[in-house]
Design an enzyme around this catalytic site. Structure first.
Site, mmCIF file in Angstrom:
data_model
loop_
_atom_site.group_PDB
_atom_site.id
_atom_site.type_symbol
_atom_site.label_atom_id
_atom_site.label_comp_id
_atom_site.label_asym_id
_atom_site.label_seq_id
_atom_site.Cartn_x
_atom_site.Cartn_y
_atom_site.Cartn_z
ATOM 1 N N SER A 124 0.835 -1.212 0.000
ATOM 2 C CA SER A 124 0.000 0.000 0.000
ATOM 3 C C SER A 124 0.864 1.254 0.000
ATOM 4 C CB SER A 124 -0.885 0.040 1.244
ATOM 5 O OG SER A 124 -1.606 -1.150 1.361
HETATM 6 N N1 SAH Z 1 0.633 -5.386 4.361
HETATM 7 C C1 SAH Z 1 1.206 -5.821 3.121
HETATM 8 C C2 SAH Z 1 0.259 -5.579 1.965
HETATM 9 C C3 SAH Z 1 0.067 -6.822 1.188
HETATM 10 S S1 SAH Z 1 -1.219 -6.809 0.006
HETATM 11 C C4 SAH Z 1 2.558 -5.199 2.876
HETATM 12 O O1 SAH Z 1 2.992 -4.324 3.661
HETATM 13 O O2 SAH Z 1 3.213 -5.590 1.919
HETATM 14 C C5 SAH Z 1 -2.432 -7.815 0.795
HETATM 15 C C6 SAH Z 1 -2.046 -9.236 1.048
HETATM 16 O O3 SAH Z 1 -3.193 -9.884 1.593
HETATM 17 C C7 SAH Z 1 -1.646 -10.050 -0.171
HETATM 18 O O4 SAH Z 1 -0.354 -10.530 0.000
HETATM 19 C C8 SAH Z 1 -2.667 -11.191 -0.193
HETATM 20 O O5 SAH Z 1 -2.118 -12.435 -0.607
HETATM 21 C C9 SAH Z 1 -3.100 -11.251 1.261
HETATM 22 N N2 SAH Z 1 -4.362 -11.922 1.535
HETATM 23 C C10 SAH Z 1 -5.533 -11.874 0.853
HETATM 24 N N3 SAH Z 1 -6.465 -12.646 1.447
HETATM 25 C C11 SAH Z 1 -5.855 -13.197 2.545
HETATM 26 C C12 SAH Z 1 -6.283 -14.100 3.569
HETATM 27 N N4 SAH Z 1 -7.509 -14.626 3.623
HETATM 28 N N5 SAH Z 1 -5.392 -14.440 4.526
HETATM 29 C C13 SAH Z 1 -4.126 -13.952 4.533
HETATM 30 N N6 SAH Z 1 -3.668 -13.106 3.598
HETATM 31 C C14 SAH Z 1 -4.518 -12.730 2.608
#
Ligand code: SAH
Length: 277
Positions: A124
């Site tokens: 993000s």
């Molecule tokens: N906080 C992260 C942002 C990652 S984007 C950072 O700083 O990089 C959001 C992430 O949520 C993705 O990697 C995606 O695979 C994950 N995601 C989506 N659904 C999920 C679930 N049910 N459980 C765990 N992770 C999930």
């Protein structure tokens, strides 16, 4: 407080690296020439005994050996955009975001933009990370207690959270990103960050109740497991599809008798999906 549960992937405790304690006054000295007076006044009056830990690890990207000035500029911008919580500003100033993205993108790491992290996912924008953590911490003067993050991704937000919460449990459903986050976080030696591979829609009951739950992926609704695992008085911040059919930031506070729900600004997060892949 409940004893700390055991985790599939716990990062090793600090050691080996020279962790230095950075006095918030020092941070302010760095920021002042750019910030001007007042913008970051919160940083000059931290909570008693407050200190921040940074690891003295040389930066190996194209940003040169010291990226703190460019990060300080980002923090000034965040403050100008309305982020006020000194804990959040301080944490954003400390975590080296460029270490979490591909080398080719490192030059954009401190711009207010989301960036690809592989497997179709994105990190993000700094502004959104700061805003969400500020919402999570609302009304909490000191450090937050245990926090659950859904969607570890590259591990950046988990690193930021590690500076504002006592323990961070972060869960990721994609094995490739879970492994990447482990690798990215290792040099930071953050003993209070615990990474799990799993379906975050189920939360992580072993660590409950949480002082905060933050999701980096947006679902049709907020899973009931998250509501159950939230401590009374704690907040949950999650992008969620609202009645208008669009994704917005939703903040839910658990009270002794139920839940208070606020729908805030529109956002664009990757989808929350079930299962592990
Ligand atoms: N906080 C992260 C942002 C990652 S984007 C950072 O700083 O990089 C959001 C992430 O949520 C993705 O990697 C995606 O695979 C994950 N995601 C989506 N659904 C999920 C679930 N049910 N459980 C765990 N992770 C999930």
């Amino acid at each position: 407080m409940k004893p700390r549960p055991s985790f599939p992937a716990k990062l090793p405790p600090a050691g080996g690296r020279s962790a230095v304690t950075l006095n918030p006054q020092t941070v302010q000295v760095n920021l002042r020439p750019i910030a001007g007076q007042g913008v970051l006044r919160g940083l000059s009056s931290p909570a008693p005994g407050r200190s921040a830990h940074v690891t003295a690890v040389p930066v190996s990207s194209g940003l040169g050996l010291d990226s703190s000035a460019v990060r300080a500029r980002m923090v000034v911008k965040l403050a100008e955009q309305g982020v006020q919580d000194p804990w959040v500003l301080q944490a954003m100033g400390q975590v080296e975001r460029h270490r979490f993205v591909e080398t080719a993108l490192a030059g954009q790491a401190y711009e207010d933009t989301s960036l690809p992290i592989g497997l179709g996912q994105t990190i993000s924008k700094p502004n959104v990370v700061a805003r969400m953590i500020e919402l999570l911490r609302q009304g909490v003067p000191g450090k937050l207690g245990r926090v659950l993050e859904i969607g570890t991704g590259c591990g950046y937000q988990a690193a930021v959270l590690s500076h504002v919460a006592s323990e961070v449990y972060s869960i990721e459903r994609l094995r490739g990103l879970h492994e990447k986050a482990k690798k990215n976080l290792l040099p930071f030696r953050l003993p209070n960050v615990h990474l799990m591979l799993g379906d975050g829609m189920l939360g992580f009951p072993k660590g409950a109740p949480y002082a905060g739950i933050i999701s980096a992926a947006g679902g049709e609704e907020v899973p009931t497991a998250w509501l159950e695992q939230l401590a009374v008085g704690a907040r949950l911040v999650a992008p969620t599809v609202t009645a208008s059919g669009h994704q917005a930031l939703v903040v839910i506070r658990k009270t002794a008798t139920g839940f208070d729900r606020q729908v805030l600004e529109a956002v664009h997060f990757v989808p929350l999906k079930s299962g592990i892949a």
